[in-house]
Design a protein around this motif. Sequence first.
Motif, short mmCIF file in Angstrom:
data_model
loop_
_atom_site.label_atom_id
_atom_site.label_comp_id
_atom_site.label_asym_id
_atom_site.label_seq_id
_atom_site.Cartn_x
_atom_site.Cartn_y
_atom_site.Cartn_z
N LEU A 179 9.09 -4.28 -12.01
CA LEU A 179 9.67 -3.34 -12.40
C LEU A 179 10.32 -3.38 -13.76
O LEU A 179 9.28 -2.75 -14.65
N ALA A 180 10.40 -4.34 -14.20
CA ALA A 180 10.63 -4.99 -16.00
C ALA A 180 8.88 -5.40 -16.37
O ALA A 180 8.92 -4.51 -17.32
N GLU A 181 8.80 -5.81 -15.30
CA GLU A 181 7.29 -6.09 -16.01
C GLU A 181 6.28 -5.06 -15.55
O GLU A 181 5.23 -5.47 -16.14
N ASN A 182 6.55 -3.83 -15.63
CA ASN A 182 5.40 -3.25 -14.98
C ASN A 182 3.99 -3.03 -14.27
O ASN A 182 2.67 -2.82 -14.30
N ARG A 183 5.28 -4.07 -12.69
CA ARG A 183 4.02 -3.00 -12.27
C ARG A 183 4.81 -3.50 -10.30
O ARG A 183 4.90 -4.33 -9.68
N PRO A 184 4.61 -2.04 -10.45
CA PRO A 184 5.34 -1.56 -9.44
C PRO A 184 4.44 -1.92 -8.12
O PRO A 184 5.11 -1.80 -7.01
N ASP A 185 3.15 -2.18 -7.67
CA ASP A 185 2.48 -2.44 -6.24
C ASP A 185 2.92 -3.48 -5.95
O ASP A 185 3.07 -4.07 -4.75
N GLN A 186 3.52 -5.03 -7.06
CA GLN A 186 3.92 -6.44 -6.51
C GLN A 186 5.37 -5.61 -6.42
O GLN A 186 6.35 -6.27 -5.51
N ALA A 187 6.38 -4.81 -6.76
CA ALA A 187 7.36 -4.22 -6.68
C ALA A 187 7.61 -3.61 -5.25
O ALA A 187 8.36 -3.89 -4.28
N ILE A 188 6.44 -3.24 -4.58
CA ILE A 188 6.62 -2.34 -3.12
C ILE A 188 6.20 -3.42 -2.50
O ILE A 188 6.93 -3.25 -1.55
N GLU A 189 5.20 -4.19 -2.83
CA GLU A 189 4.90 -5.55 -2.09
C GLU A 189 6.12 -6.48 -2.39
O GLU A 189 6.53 -6.69 -0.34
N ALA A 190 6.60 -6.66 -2.55
CA ALA A 190 8.42 -7.87 -2.44
C ALA A 190 9.34 -6.90 -1.77
O ALA A 190 10.59 -7.49 -0.85
N LEU A 191 9.59 -5.17 -2.25
CA LEU A 191 10.46 -4.20 -0.97
C LEU A 191 9.89 -4.21 0.37
O LEU A 191 10.95 -4.55 1.25
N GLU A 192 8.75 -4.04 0.70
CA GLU A 192 8.57 -4.26 1.75
C GLU A 192 8.37 -5.53 2.30
O GLU A 192 8.42 -5.76 3.82
N ARG A 193 8.38 -6.78 2.28
CA ARG A 193 8.03 -7.95 2.86
C ARG A 193 9.57 -8.66 3.51
O ARG A 193 9.78 -9.00 4.20
#
Length: 201
Positions: A179-193
């Motif tokens: 989120l700090a790096e403005n990468r919301p798609d990767q944040a969602i991936e990290a959350l789901e995994r």
Amino acid sequence: IMVAAYDQAAASALIKLADGGERTARQRGAALTAELARLTRDQETLTAAIRRMAALRDAPGLTRGERADLSWQQGMALAWRHDLTREPRDLGEAITRLEQAAEIADEDADHLLLRDLSLARWARGDRGQLDQERAVDLGLRALRQRAADVLLQSGAAQGMRLARQGGFTQFAPLIGWCLAENRPDQAIEALERGRALVLHA
């Protein structure tokens, strides 16, 4: 006691070790010395352990796995010394050693090694060296590797044990980094995994 035991086993002419056993004993002795120095915040002993690891890493006849492990251990020891000294060079050398370990291990790199490298990159935070970007990428790779390791376990108990290791603390910071790096798609991936690992456990 364990440090002394490994050192004595490596040095003793009375104890017959298997091929590579002396090297393994010395490696484990150096790693335990570093761990003890970290716990006691003994910079001098930690520096001595780092020197021992460097000498072992440059020894001939090492297997690929031994070289990767020694680079990983030395990298962590340097990171621990950085925690004591706040010397930027220690953290830079730690990252170099951890990257060497990951490069040697290649596809066999342990998720814990990738996590350690990710944390070190984020701690340094040098945008000129793409630390934030690399930290996120490595953290996601570590999370994917951990999930794959869980699925590959032969039994349910083993899979649950591995899924519990680190728990929420391993992937929660990664979500914040994304989120700090403005990468919301990767944040969602990290959350789901991460959520899948928690549910598995």
